[in-house]
Design an enzyme around this catalytic site. Structure first.
Site, PDB file in Angstrom:
ATOM      1  N   GLU A 207       0.815  -1.204   0.000  1.00 21.53           N
ATOM      2  CA  GLU A 207       0.000   0.000   0.000  1.00 21.53           C
ATOM      3  C   GLU A 207       0.859   1.269   0.000  1.00 21.53           C
ATOM      4  OE1 GLU A 207      -3.532  -0.038   0.267  1.00 21.53           O
ATOM      5  OE2 GLU A 207      -3.400   2.121  -0.140  1.00 21.53           O
ATOM      6  N   ASP A 208       1.890   1.274   0.817  1.00 19.94           N
ATOM      7  CA  ASP A 208       2.583   2.537   1.084  1.00 19.94           C
ATOM      8  C   ASP A 208       4.017   2.612   0.559  1.00 19.94           C
ATOM      9  OD1 ASP A 208       0.362   3.537   2.371  1.00 19.94           O
ATOM     10  OD2 ASP A 208       0.963   2.716   4.306  1.00 19.94           O
TER      11      ASP A 208
END
Ligand code: MN
Length: 488
Positions: free
Chosen positions: A75-76
């Site tokens: 996700e990051d």
């Protein structure tokens, strides 16, 4: 938090398991999140470590703790899910993917709520371990909420209280549930939280401990006589649940008597009943307060004997009697179920216990809405009920709602012309409190011109109240006009 502590804690619960992969996952995640910081200024990897540690505390298995370390990587960071899979295998990658999917929600308000809930259920039925990770992720986020803007803080806290905590309760993971609830309580109602904390933790603590000591002195010799091996502890209610009780019962703190319970943990089920006998011969049981959740477990699998007796000084005291296994299951819920199963078979475990599978089955037959609602949502939507129209449409209402609320929810004209109600095919009253799953049909009177002012006494929803008030204002004004000509 360090990876050493996580490995150590994991090994406590899984002595024989090679935990090398945890070190690898840590290095991998640390490299991926290199240079990233949380809003509070901490290095990002701290959040991953805390999430993983919380997972070891509920005795999660190796894949789950590993995925806990990696849960924010796709996700990051630049690192993809494929790379996670290549390095850590399909099991870990599936868990990480599941958490990532749960991550982003675009909706607002009630839509967000529903969408969130749906996603949680989907993830749960996919692999329950995804929910464990999400819970621990959320718990750590709550602990580091301070640095966020006020609005976001409140949103996260509310969402946790409305969705995460009830689901944790449904899964019986009390340890996570009460931690989440108290953190949210603190953010959403800081003054109430601090007042209660002061009263409960500081002012009344000594008194409570003294009282527990008294009980212990009386019961211990009797337990020793029987030769039952026992552990006695005192369980204090957490702040949020006390506060909720004060709200519901409109009582002050000193009027809430069951802020603590005495817990007796014994080796076998036989011992549970033996110990119950001792408790009941020492102190008079309070009528209707004995519950045998061993013979009839709660829907989430919870087992214990509960009884309230008039203890020393004639004060009501609750006893909870259970075996060690029941005890662990009550603290770790479904996570413990998992753990025991893994330990006993030493083999591949079912991805989900039976009752979760049952939820999935019910969910698949969504047309069987009534049963779905009573089985699942009842415990999640704690202060809402669902009722049905004769056509089978579902309407969501607040607890305590009446047919008049239902009528206005369906349509304002139905509300305005209501004269009676059929509830589950029986003639009911307009002021009757509806229950979850009720089938409601409104009887209309075409000649009725307007709502009755008296309905305001039992209307719960804003929509119904607004319509009724609007009319009664109008009619008062009309009356005034009639008597005092010239007023417009
Ligand atoms: Mn996270």
């Amino acid at each position: 938090m360090t990876i050493d502590r996580i490995v150590k804690k994991f090994k406590e619960n899984h002595p024989g398991v090679d935990a090398e992969i945890l070190w690898l996952a840590y290095d991998f995640a640390a490299a991926a999140h290199e240079g990233q910081f949380r809003k509070n200024g901490e290095p990002y990897i701290n959040h991953c470590l805390h999430t993983a540690y919380l997972l070891t505390e509920i005795k999660a298995d190796l894949s789950t703790v590993t995925a806990g370390l990696l849960h924010d990587v796709p996700e990051d960071t630049e690192v993809t899910l494929e790379e996670v899979e290549k390095n850590f295998g399909a099991d870990v990658a599936t868990l990480v993917a599941g958490v990532t999917k749960l991550g982003k929600l675009k909706y607002r308000g009630i839509e967000r709520y529903r969408e969130n809930l749906k996603k949680m259920f989907l993830a749960m039925t996919n692999d329950i371990r995804i929910i464990f990770i999400k819970f621990c992720d959320r718990l750590n986020n709550l602990r580091t909420l301070e640095a966020l803007p006020e609005e976001k803080k409140r949103r996260i806290a509310k969402e946790t209280l409305e969705i995460y905590a009830p689901i944790a309760g449904m899964l019986g993971i009390w340890r996570l549930k009460w931690q989440m609830e108290d953190l949210c309580f603190k953010y959403l109602y800081p003054d109430e939280f601090h007042d209660l904390e002061q009263e409960y933790e500081v002012e009344k603590k000594a008194e409570r401990n003294l009282y527990f000591q008294k009980i212990k002195n009386i019961i211990s010799p009797r337990l020793e006589e029987t030769g039952v091996d026992y552990k006695m502890e005192v369980r204090f209610k957490h702040l949020y649940s006390i506060w909720k009780k004060m709200q519901n019962k409109k009582r002050r703190f000193d009027q809430i008597y069951d802020v603590f319970a005495v817990r007796l943990i014994v080796p076998t089920i036989n011992d549970c009943y033996k110990v119950l006998g001792i408790v009941h011969t020492l102190w008079r049981p309070k009528p209707n307060r004995f519950k045998d959740y061993i013979a009839v477990p709660k829907p989430n699998g919870y087992q214990s004997l509960h009884t309230t007796v008039f203890g020393p000084e004639n004060k009501a005291v609750e006893f909870q009697i259970r075996t060690q296994k029941m005890h662990e299951e009550s603290v770790y819920g479904i996570a413990a179920h998992w753990y025991y199963k893994e330990k006993s078979s030493g083999q591949e475990v079912d991805k989900q216990p039976r009752w979760i599978q049952e939820i999935t089955e019910v969910q698949k037959e969504l047309n069987n809405t009534k049963e779905f609602v009573t089985n699942v949502q009842l415990s999640v939507f704690h202060d809402r009920i669902f009722v049905f129209s004769p056509k089978g449409d579902v309407f969501e209402l607040p607890e305590g709602a009446t047919p008049i609320d239902f009528a206005y929810t369906v349509h304002s004209e139905i509300g305005n012309h209501a004269t009676g109600a059929m509830i589950n095919d029986r003639l009911g009253r307009l002021d009757q409190e509806l229950k979850n799953g009720d089938l409601v049909e409104i009887i209309l009177d075409k000649n009725r011109l307007h709502p009755s002012k008296d309905w305001i006494k039992f209307a719960k929803t804003k929509k119904a109240r607004d319509h009724i008030k609007q009319y009664s204002k109008k009619s008062t004004l009309e009356n005034i006009k009639r008597f005092i000509p010239g007023i417009k």
